[in-house]
Design a protein around this motif. Structure first.
Motif, PDB file in Angstrom:
ATOM      1  N   TYR A 175      41.828  36.109  42.137  1.00 40.01           N
ATOM      2  CA  TYR A 175      41.871  36.975  43.319  1.00 40.01           C
ATOM      3  C   TYR A 175      43.013  36.549  44.240  1.00 40.01           C
ATOM      4  N   GLU A 176      43.129  35.249  44.499  1.00 39.15           N
ATOM      5  CA  GLU A 176      44.207  34.748  45.351  1.00 39.15           C
ATOM      6  C   GLU A 176      45.565  34.977  44.691  1.00 39.15           C
ATOM      7  N   LEU A 177      45.645  34.755  43.384  1.00 42.14           N
ATOM      8  CA  LEU A 177      46.894  34.996  42.667  1.00 42.14           C
ATOM      9  C   LEU A 177      47.327  36.447  42.817  1.00 42.14           C
ATOM     10  N   GLU A 178      46.389  37.370  42.679  1.00 43.14           N
ATOM     11  CA  GLU A 178      46.720  38.786  42.784  1.00 43.14           C
ATOM     12  C   GLU A 178      47.156  39.152  44.194  1.00 43.14           C
ATOM     13  N   GLU A 179      46.576  38.518  45.206  1.00 42.12           N
ATOM     14  CA  GLU A 179      47.005  38.778  46.577  1.00 42.12           C
ATOM     15  C   GLU A 179      48.452  38.324  46.793  1.00 42.12           C
ATOM     16  N   TRP A 180      48.795  37.149  46.267  1.00 47.08           N
ATOM     17  CA  TRP A 180      50.186  36.685  46.353  1.00 47.08           C
ATOM     18  C   TRP A 180      51.110  37.637  45.600  1.00 47.08           C
ATOM     19  N   ASP A 195      31.215  34.428  49.775  1.00 44.55           N
ATOM     20  CA  ASP A 195      31.910  35.618  49.292  1.00 44.55           C
ATOM     21  C   ASP A 195      31.913  35.678  47.776  1.00 44.55           C
ATOM     22  N   LEU A 196      31.884  36.901  47.278  1.00 45.73           N
ATOM     23  CA  LEU A 196      31.977  37.180  45.841  1.00 45.73           C
ATOM     24  C   LEU A 196      33.200  38.050  45.615  1.00 45.73           C
ATOM     25  N   LYS A 197      34.058  37.638  44.702  1.00 41.47           N
ATOM     26  CA  LYS A 197      35.270  38.398  44.371  1.00 41.47           C
ATOM     27  C   LYS A 197      35.114  38.997  42.980  1.00 41.47           C
ATOM     28  N   VAL A 198      35.469  40.268  42.839  1.00 40.04           N
ATOM     29  CA  VAL A 198      35.356  40.966  41.558  1.00 40.04           C
ATOM     30  C   VAL A 198      36.701  41.597  41.223  1.00 40.04           C
ATOM     31  N   LEU A 199      37.199  41.336  40.021  1.00 37.54           N
ATOM     32  CA  LEU A 199      38.473  41.905  39.575  1.00 37.54           C
ATOM     33  C   LEU A 199      38.293  42.573  38.227  1.00 37.54           C
ATOM     34  N   ASP A 224      47.323  43.295  24.007  1.00 41.10           N
ATOM     35  CA  ASP A 224      47.827  42.313  23.035  1.00 41.10           C
ATOM     36  C   ASP A 224      49.327  42.127  23.183  1.00 41.10           C
ATOM     37  N   GLY A 225      49.720  40.885  23.415  1.00 42.79           N
ATOM     38  CA  GLY A 225      51.136  40.538  23.439  1.00 42.79           C
ATOM     39  C   GLY A 225      51.872  40.920  24.712  1.00 42.79           C
ATOM     40  N   GLN A 226      51.245  41.646  25.643  1.00 38.52           N
ATOM     41  CA  GLN A 226      51.940  42.087  26.849  1.00 38.52           C
ATOM     42  C   GLN A 226      51.358  41.488  28.117  1.00 38.52           C
ATOM     43  N   GLY A 227      50.380  40.626  27.988  1.00 39.63           N
ATOM     44  CA  GLY A 227      49.789  40.029  29.170  1.00 39.63           C
ATOM     45  C   GLY A 227      48.723  40.916  29.779  1.00 39.63           C
ATOM     46  N   ASP A 228      47.866  40.325  30.588  1.00 45.79           N
ATOM     47  CA  ASP A 228      46.793  41.068  31.238  1.00 45.79           C
ATOM     48  C   ASP A 228      47.286  41.674  32.542  1.00 45.79           C
ATOM     49  N   THR A 229      46.662  42.796  32.937  1.00 43.45           N
ATOM     50  CA  THR A 229      47.040  43.504  34.160  1.00 43.45           C
ATOM     51  C   THR A 229      45.809  43.725  35.018  1.00 43.45           C
ATOM     52  N   VAL A 230      45.881  43.303  36.275  1.00 40.94           N
ATOM     53  CA  VAL A 230      44.764  43.519  37.197  1.00 40.94           C
ATOM     54  C   VAL A 230      44.774  44.983  37.640  1.00 40.94           C
ATOM     55  N   LEU A 231      43.697  45.688  37.353  1.00 39.50           N
ATOM     56  CA  LEU A 231      43.586  47.101  37.711  1.00 39.50           C
ATOM     57  C   LEU A 231      43.074  47.296  39.128  1.00 39.50           C
ATOM     58  N   GLY A 232      42.347  46.328  39.635  1.00 37.78           N
ATOM     59  CA  GLY A 232      41.815  46.443  40.992  1.00 37.78           C
ATOM     60  C   GLY A 232      40.930  45.255  41.314  1.00 37.78           C
ATOM     61  N   HIS A 258      34.294  49.848  44.589  1.00 43.59           N
ATOM     62  CA  HIS A 258      35.531  50.583  44.352  1.00 43.59           C
ATOM     63  C   HIS A 258      36.666  49.573  44.316  1.00 43.59           C
ATOM     64  N   THR A 259      37.200  49.341  43.136  1.00 44.35           N
ATOM     65  CA  THR A 259      38.272  48.351  42.948  1.00 44.35           C
ATOM     66  C   THR A 259      39.516  49.059  42.448  1.00 44.35           C
ATOM     67  N   GLY A 260      40.330  49.541  43.358  1.00 46.92           N
ATOM     68  CA  GLY A 260      41.520  50.247  42.921  1.00 46.92           C
ATOM     69  C   GLY A 260      41.147  51.545  42.237  1.00 46.92           C
ATOM     70  N   GLN A 261      41.609  51.726  40.998  1.00 41.07           N
ATOM     71  CA  GLN A 261      41.347  52.967  40.279  1.00 41.07           C
ATOM     72  C   GLN A 261      39.978  52.986  39.619  1.00 41.07           C
ATOM     73  N   LEU A 262      39.276  51.857  39.587  1.00 39.32           N
ATOM     74  CA  LEU A 262      37.993  51.782  38.893  1.00 39.32           C
ATOM     75  C   LEU A 262      36.822  51.647  39.850  1.00 39.32           C
ATOM     76  N   GLU A 263      35.687  52.204  39.441  1.00 37.56           N
ATOM     77  CA  GLU A 263      34.413  51.950  40.103  1.00 37.56           C
ATOM     78  C   GLU A 263      33.571  51.088  39.168  1.00 37.56           C
ATOM     79  N   VAL A 264      33.162  49.925  39.668  1.00 42.05           N
ATOM     80  CA  VAL A 264      32.403  48.976  38.855  1.00 42.05           C
ATOM     81  C   VAL A 264      30.970  48.939  39.357  1.00 42.05           C
TER      82      VAL A 264
END
Length: 821
Positions: free
Chosen positions: A421-426, A536-540, A546-554, A575-581
């Motif tokens: 979560y902190e990495l994505e904020e940076w 606090d609880l953080k959800v990502l 494969d081969g292209q690295g992971d991408t945080v969607l929200g 509501h996390t960006g484009q997804l509802e979890v």
């Protein structure tokens, strides 16, 4: 002749490439060069564990550092030559652009600096060349390492540092020199074009040619005087104490630090640097991160400005004095490329080390809790200080993510973080500022670093022990059931990462397995945390490619409150960006036990299905669901699926993975041969100590085969199925529906219902074992197989099979909540 043309001819006569004059002059930007080897800085004044290495390894590293210094000196000399070339091009013509006084201001001490560094570079190159010639074959490697002990360079560094005062005059004139350049640029646009046309052709390669502005070249000596201290510090760290260079390098470092300290003090009154596009440099974000350099980890304070990243070393001040920051490195944001990856699995030694720290922290915390109501004496203050120190050690060594940053010029740095979560904020903050891709005039790093004390928004590292006690924070077990997500624009393999805060006694992060490639990922996976002081609880949501690295969607953040959470599930939609979890939370408060050294999950294979389902908080074990999903994704058209066996070794690897790490198992599943996937599913049912259909139903099901009326037979069989325990019944139904879908493609895969019943019958249904509490008649082996196949076959022929439930119903106390982020 025109002044500009005359200057151009002069540069060309000196073999300096010059670009044609542009119709529209570019803004004042520069290409930041980065041939300097990334030199590590000494660690922050917080407890750290030193890296032990042999004298031979130290000497090897020392040689690498010296080669890097020599290469950086070569680049610096070319920059000083380019600056002097600019001097002659602007002042050596018949109608000079700069007056003699302006030349004295702008280029003060530059020739002397060039001569000083030329002498140092020549001496260092000669000694390194002689060292490298002492041995070249592999067999002489050890001898050459020992000969490295005889390589003496301390006198060269000491001689150079004794002349470092030359930089004082240059630094004193720096601001005025930059002002002169700006005035000349405004009065004569051709002067700017001439300055921007200067090129440094490194190694003769057009691909590595770097474009400079006057401002950028003038900054190079300012940057170099800061680097000198870092270079000496790094070299001293790789020099054995008994080396003849050690004393000389110590003295050189002392002199360099003394000079730099004086410069820092004198630069306090300097005004802020105005960016060339009319913007004032502003601090956008700051915080503590772990900087990885040369295999070492150091806690650093990172500052994100409008146009650059500044990494500093924080120095706690003694009582009555001000905190200080020391420069480590900086990166311009223009063109900066970011990439994050999860670090590799920790070694057993690292696990043991972290466990030892966590255990000590836990006991210190317990002692502080017991003394909370007693007198606050010196002992309690010492324990609190010790707890903070251990938290810092854990913060430095328990990182799990790497944020790699690459400048267009080739300069790179890596930050380590323990929170995605902190990495994505940076990452988001940096990318937002790099959108314009504009490079600016380099900063006065001495002034900028000194200003960090006043500008900083973060005072201390994120230590939980320094936070005030909160009655609403959680202490006990927090369970998070991650159900499903929706809102994807295109199919993807997605996993959910969940993080909690609080003390670091236990693991604070967990991930679901990766979903099958779909628009509507679902997991129904329960994650459990031991928490102490969690708020606090953080959800990502993360897309796995494969081969292209992971991408945080929200991402989303949920505030935890012990007064609203309890032992009943509480359902929420985030509501996390484009997804509802959709997930559910429950909390069970209780005293915590000391952390354990092993977090190995319980096995899955050879364990009764009810126990596995209970451990996972589901009705259908994940191994069954994941294998079925994978077969349906890419094995439905495979000829002989479930009949053709996969490779035994591949099946064994997948089985071991499911017994140790569900996430790893599912990741391996995605790339395994599909016959190995089907083989794992068959193996799971075959190795169950008690079959899915309990053995005490074998005789009753055998008798249903004698019922002549088909409808009556199916009704009786379904009635017997309903008497099975929940996990057994739903797992069996889940498998039956899957096998029916497989048979729908029997024209392609050649797997009819009878074929499938023949494969799975002996695993799903077994007769009771004589002598284990069974008093009924024995069954002939041939008759046994007939019953097993026929029973499964009749179930597969049923068109109105009940639907299987894969997960438990998470009942809630209140209506479903929705959290918007």
């Amino acid at each position: 002749m025109d002044v500009y043309q005359e200057a151009v001819q002069y540069l060309e006569s000196e073999h300096v490439p010059v670009e044609a004059e542009a119709d529209v002059l570019e803004e004042d930007v520069f290409q930041e060069e980065a041939c300097l080897s990334p030199l590590p800085s000494e660690s922050i004044d917080f407890p750290d564990t030193p890296t032990l290495c042999s004298p031979e390894e130290m000497l090897d590293r020392r040689l690498v550092v010296l080669k890097g210094i020599m290469e950086s000196e070569e680049v610096y000399l070319s920059e000083l030559e380019a600056l002097l070339m600019a001097l002659w091009a602007s002042a050596g013509t018949s109608q000079p652009v700069l007056s003699s006084r302006q030349v004295q201001t702008v280029f003060y001490q530059v020739p002397e600096l060039r001569d000083m560094h030329q002498s140092f570079y020549t001496g260092l190159k000669d000694r390194l060349s002689a060292e490298c010639q002492t041995g070249s074959s592999p067999g002489e490697e050890k001898e050459m390492t020992h000969k490295g002990f005889e390589l003496i360079v301390g006198d060269l560094f000491l001689k150079m540092v004794n002349q470092i005062g030359l930089y004082g005059g240059f630094i004193g004139n720096y601001e005025e020199a930059v002002e002169v350049v700006r005035k000349c640029t405004q009065s004569d646009p051709r002067f700017r074009t001439l300055a921007q046309s200067m090129m440094s052709n490194k190694n003769g390669s057009d691909k590595t040619r770097t474009k400079y502005t006057f401002e950028a070249l003038l900054y190079k000596p300012l940057d170099r005087v800061t680097k000198t201290t870092l270079v000496l510090r790094d070299l001293l760290k790789t020099t054995p104490v008994n080396h003849r260079d050690y004393t000389s390098l110590q003295e050189a470092l002392r002199l360099s630090r003394s000079f730099l300290s004086g410069v820092n003090e004198s630069s306090q009154c300097k005004r802020e640097v105005m960016l060339s596009h009319g913007m004032r440099r502003q601090l956008m974000r700051d915080g503590f991160v772990v900087d990885a350099c040369e295999g070492e980890r150091s806690l650093r304070h990172l500052f994100l400005y409008t146009d650059l990243l500044l990494c500093t070393r924080f120095k706690h001040a003694s009582r009555g004095k001000q905190d200080q920051y020391r420069f480590c490195w900086y990166l311009p944001l223009a063109g900066l490329k970011l990439r994050w990856v999860a670090e590799q699995e920790r070694s057993p030694d690292t696990h043991l080390r972290l466990h030892t720290i966590r255990t000590k922290m836990y006991h210190l915390r317990e002692q502080l809790q017991q003394q909370k109501t007693g007198p606050r004496g010196i002992v309690m203050a010492a324990r609190r200080k010790k707890l903070e120190q251990m938290e810092l050690m854990l913060l430095t060594h328990s990182t799990v993510y790497r944020l790699e940053m690459h400048s267009p010029s080739g300069k790179s740095h890596t930050l380590l973080l323990s929170s995605l979560y902190e990495l994505e904020e940076w990452r988001e903050a940096i990318l937002k500022l790099t959108a314009d891709n504009i490079e600016t005039v380099p900063p006065d790093l001495l002034t900028l670093t000194s200003a960090c004390v006043k500008l900083r928004m973060t005072q201390q590292p994120p230590l939980h022990s320094s936070n005030a006690e909160d009655e609403k924070s959680l202490c006990g077990t927090l369970s998070v059931a991650v159900h499903s997500a929706c809102g994807l624009q295109q199919p993807a393999c997605v996993y959910v990462c969940v993080e909690v805060d609080g003390y670091e006694f236990y693991d604070k992060q967990a991930k679901t397995h990766s979903s099958v490639h779909s628009l509507n990922p679902h997991w129904d996976q329960e994650l459990s945390f031991h928490v102490d002081g969690a708020r606090d609880l953080k959800v990502l949501c993360v897309s796995q490619s494969d081969g292209q690295g992971d991408t945080v969607l929200g991402k989303a953040s949920v505030q935890l409150d012990s007064q609203t959470l309890n032992e009943r599930w509480r359902r929420q939609t985030l509501h996390t960006g484009q997804l509802e979890v959709t997930l559910s939370l429950k909390y069970c408060p209780h005293p915590l036990k000391p952390p354990t050294s092993t977090t190995q999950p319980p096995p899955v294979f050879r364990v009764p299905i009810e126990i596995v389902a209970q451990q996972e908080g589901v009705l259908v074990p994940h191994v069954v669901r994941c294998c079925v999903e994978e077969v349906e994704r890419r094995g439905m058209d495979e000829v002989g699926i479930y009949r053709v066996s996969g490779t035994t070794s591949d099946i064994g690897v997948l089985k071991t993975a499911f017994d140790s790490n569900l996430r790893e198992a599912v990741t391996r599943l995605r790339s395994a041969e599909v016959n190995a996937v089907s083989g794992v599913l068959k193996l799971y049912f075959r190795e169950l100590p008690e079959p899915v259909i309990p053995t005490d139903l074998f005789q009753s099901l055998a008798r249903t085969l004698d019922i002549q009326d088909i409808n009556s037979r199916l009704v009786s069989m379904l009635s017997l199925l309903h008497s099975c325990p929940g996990p057994n019944r739903h797992t069996f139904l889940y498998l039956l529906h899957h096998l029916q879908r497989v048979s729908e493609k029997q024209d392609t895969n050649k797997m009819s219902l009878m074929n499938l019943a023949t494969v799975f019958g002996p695993s799903l249904l077994r007769p009771p074992v004589v002598g284990l509490g069974h008093d009924g008649p024995t069954v002939d082996i041939s008759q046994e197989v007939v019953v097993q196949v026929q029973v499964v076959f009749w179930y597969l022929q049923c068109n109105n099979l009940p639907e299987a439930q894969t997960s438990l119903q998470h009942d809630t106390d209140a209506e479903e909540e929705t959290t918007h982020m």
